[in-house]
Write a protein that holds these residues in place. Structure first.
Motif, PDB file in Angstrom:
ATOM      1  N   ILE A 163       0.165   1.007  -0.771  1.00 32.41           N
ATOM      2  CA  ILE A 163       0.961   1.573   0.325  1.00 32.41           C
ATOM      3  C   ILE A 163       2.430   1.637  -0.075  1.00 32.41           C
ATOM      4  N   ALA A 164       2.936   0.525  -0.629  1.00 30.63           N
ATOM      5  CA  ALA A 164       4.351   0.463  -1.011  1.00 30.63           C
ATOM      6  C   ALA A 164       4.671   1.385  -2.184  1.00 30.63           C
ATOM      7  N   GLY A 165       3.653   1.774  -2.942  1.00 30.15           N
ATOM      8  CA  GLY A 165       3.878   2.659  -4.083  1.00 30.15           C
ATOM      9  C   GLY A 165       3.821   4.130  -3.732  1.00 30.15           C
ATOM     10  N   THR A 166       3.660   4.445  -2.464  1.00 34.45           N
ATOM     11  CA  THR A 166       3.576   5.840  -2.036  1.00 34.45           C
ATOM     12  C   THR A 166       4.944   6.513  -2.116  1.00 34.45           C
ATOM     13  N   ARG A 167       5.012   7.622  -2.843  1.00 38.99           N
ATOM     14  CA  ARG A 167       6.246   8.394  -3.021  1.00 38.99           C
ATOM     15  C   ARG A 167       5.916   9.880  -2.943  1.00 38.99           C
ATOM     16  N   THR A 168       6.891  10.685  -2.546  1.00 37.83           N
ATOM     17  CA  THR A 168       6.729  12.136  -2.593  1.00 37.83           C
ATOM     18  C   THR A 168       8.004  12.762  -3.135  1.00 37.83           C
ATOM     19  N   LYS A 169       7.890  13.989  -3.625  1.00 38.37           N
ATOM     20  CA  LYS A 169       9.064  14.712  -4.114  1.00 38.37           C
ATOM     21  C   LYS A 169      10.033  15.009  -2.979  1.00 38.37           C
ATOM     22  N   GLY A 170       9.514  15.010  -1.760  1.00 39.31           N
ATOM     23  CA  GLY A 170      10.366  15.262  -0.602  1.00 39.31           C
ATOM     24  C   GLY A 170      11.209  14.073  -0.197  1.00 39.31           C
ATOM     25  N   GLY A 171      11.018  12.926  -0.879  1.00 38.18           N
ATOM     26  CA  GLY A 171      11.863  11.765  -0.612  1.00 38.18           C
ATOM     27  C   GLY A 171      11.220  10.644   0.173  1.00 38.18           C
ATOM     28  N   LEU A 172       9.925  10.758   0.482  1.00 35.37           N
ATOM     29  CA  LEU A 172       9.266   9.693   1.236  1.00 35.37           C
ATOM     30  C   LEU A 172       9.264   8.390   0.447  1.00 35.37           C
ATOM     31  N   ARG A 173       9.664   7.313   1.100  1.00 32.79           N
ATOM     32  CA  ARG A 173       9.612   5.968   0.536  1.00 32.79           C
ATOM     33  C   ARG A 173       8.989   5.049   1.580  1.00 32.79           C
ATOM     34  N   VAL A 174       8.134   4.141   1.132  1.00 35.97           N
ATOM     35  CA  VAL A 174       7.413   3.278   2.068  1.00 35.97           C
ATOM     36  C   VAL A 174       7.512   1.823   1.634  1.00 35.97           C
ATOM     37  N   LYS A 175       7.784   0.941   2.583  1.00 36.66           N
ATOM     38  CA  LYS A 175       7.712  -0.496   2.349  1.00 36.66           C
ATOM     39  C   LYS A 175       6.488  -1.032   3.082  1.00 36.66           C
ATOM     40  N   ALA A 176       5.908  -2.102   2.561  1.00 33.83           N
ATOM     41  CA  ALA A 176       4.720  -2.673   3.189  1.00 33.83           C
ATOM     42  C   ALA A 176       4.743  -4.188   3.082  1.00 33.83           C
ATOM     43  N   LYS A 177       4.242  -4.846   4.119  1.00 33.01           N
ATOM     44  CA  LYS A 177       4.147  -6.299   4.147  1.00 33.01           C
ATOM     45  C   LYS A 177       2.805  -6.701   4.753  1.00 33.01           C
ATOM     46  N   LEU A 178       2.274  -7.829   4.284  1.00 36.53           N
ATOM     47  CA  LEU A 178       1.028  -8.364   4.827  1.00 36.53           C
ATOM     48  C   LEU A 178       1.348  -9.297   5.988  1.00 36.53           C
ATOM     49  N   ASP A 179       0.671  -9.100   7.096  1.00 36.12           N
ATOM     50  CA  ASP A 179       0.863  -9.923   8.292  1.00 36.12           C
ATOM     51  C   ASP A 179      -0.365 -10.819   8.452  1.00 36.12           C
ATOM     52  N   LYS A 180      -0.209 -12.113   8.167  1.00 37.47           N
ATOM     53  CA  LYS A 180      -1.338 -13.043   8.202  1.00 37.47           C
ATOM     54  C   LYS A 180      -1.536 -13.702   9.564  1.00 37.47           C
ATOM     55  N   ARG A 181      -0.729 -13.325  10.538  1.00 40.92           N
ATOM     56  CA  ARG A 181      -0.882 -13.917  11.868  1.00 40.92           C
ATOM     57  C   ARG A 181      -2.222 -13.530  12.487  1.00 40.92           C
TER      58      ARG A 181
END
Length: 231
Positions: A163-181
Motif C-alpha cells: 500500500i505504501a509503495g503505491t505511486r503514480t505519474k500523476g503524483g499520488l503518494r500513499v502512507k500506510a500504518k498497521l492498526d493492532k487495536r
C-alpha cells in the motif's frame, strides 16, 4: 472509506507479476478462512487537493470507532503538519460500513474527535448507490489494487508495504500504518446521542451535518487541544 477486506496468507491474488522463470510463488489451492493469518481491513483517507493518501490497516472489525480512529491517525501522522491553520474538517464518505449514515457510533466518535481537536467536523455522505463518484475509489484504491496484483498478501507487513509503495505519474503518494487495536461492537445510548453538538444541514440532513466541540478549546503547539479554564 474502507477498501475491500483481504485475507492475509498464502493465497492467490488476481493479476500477474514478473518472476524468474520456473520459480513461481506457491500458494494454497483453497482460500479457506482457517488457512489465513488474519484479515486486513484497509481504511483510506484521501486528500483531494494534494493527491496524497493514508491507509490505516485494521485487523479486527470495520466499526465506527475504527473509522474515526483512522481519520484521527491521518491527522496525527499527516494532516496537522500539512494544515496547521485548519479551522475545520470536511469529510466526504460513503454512506455505509463503519461510517454509515445509520451508525450512531460514527457521530458519537466524531464528537469525541471534534472535541479533542477543537475543530468542527462537517460530514457529507454519498447517497446509496453513488459510491462510484467517490474520488478515493478511482484515484487511490484502484491504484493500490494495481500495485499488489499478482502478489500474495502473505503477511501484514506485505500488505502495509505494498500500500505504501503505491505511486503514480500523476503524483499520488500513499502512507500506510498497521492498526493492532481490537475493535468490537458497542451500543450508543439515546442519552449519549442527545448530548451531541450536531447541526444538521438544510439539504439532506440525514447525510449532511456538522459536529462542533461541546466546550471551548485552544490549540496546543503540537496541534492538539486543551480546555480553556474559566476565570
Amino acid at each position: 472509506d474502507c477498501k475491500k477486506k483481504e485475507k492475509v496468507g498464502a493465497f492467490k491474488n488476481a493479476g500477474t507479476t514478473y518472476r524468474p522463470k520456473g520459480k513461481p510463488v506457491e500458494v494454497n489451492v483453497y482460500d479457506f478462512p482457517d488457512l489465513a493469518v488474519g484479515k486486513a481491513i484497509p481504511y483510506g483517507v484521501y486528500d483531494v487537493a494534494r493527491n496524497h493518501g493514508f491507509v490505516n490497516v485494521g485487523i479486527t472489525s470495520e466499526t465506527a470507532e475504527f473509522a474515526v480512529e483512522s481519520l484521527h491517525r491521518w491527522w496525527r501522522l499527516v494532516g496537522r503538519d500539512q494544515y496547521p491553520e485548519a479551522t475545520g474538517w470536511l469529510v466526504c464518505a460513503d454512506g455505509g460500513g463503519g461510517n454509515g449514515s445509520h451508525k450512531r457510533g460514527w457521530k458519537f466518535h466524531l464528537q469525541e474527535l471534534s472535541e479533542e481537536l477543537g475543530l468542527p467536523v462537517t460530514t457529507c455522505l454519498y447517497p446509496p448507490g453513488t459510491s462510484k463518484w467517490n474520488k478515493i475509489e478511482h484515484r487511490m484504491f484502484s491504484f493500490i489494487s494495481l500495485n499488489w496484483q499478482g502478489v500474495p498478501l502473505d503477511s501484514y507487513a506485505t500488505v502495509v508495504s505494498l500500500i505504501a509503495g503505491t505511486r503514480t505519474k500523476g503524483g499520488l503518494r500513499v502512507k500506510a500504518k498497521l492498526d493492532k487495536r481490537v475493535y468490537g461492537k458497542e451500543e450508543i445510548t439515546d442519552e449519549q446521542m442527545a448530548k451531541l453538538n450536531i447541526v444538521e444541514h438544510e439539504v439532506n440532513p440525514q447525510w449532511n451535518y456538522t459536529i462542533y466541540p461541546r466546550k471551548k478549546v485552544t490549540k496546543t503547539a503540537e496541534g492538539g487541544a486543551v480546555s480553556r479554564k474559566k476565570r
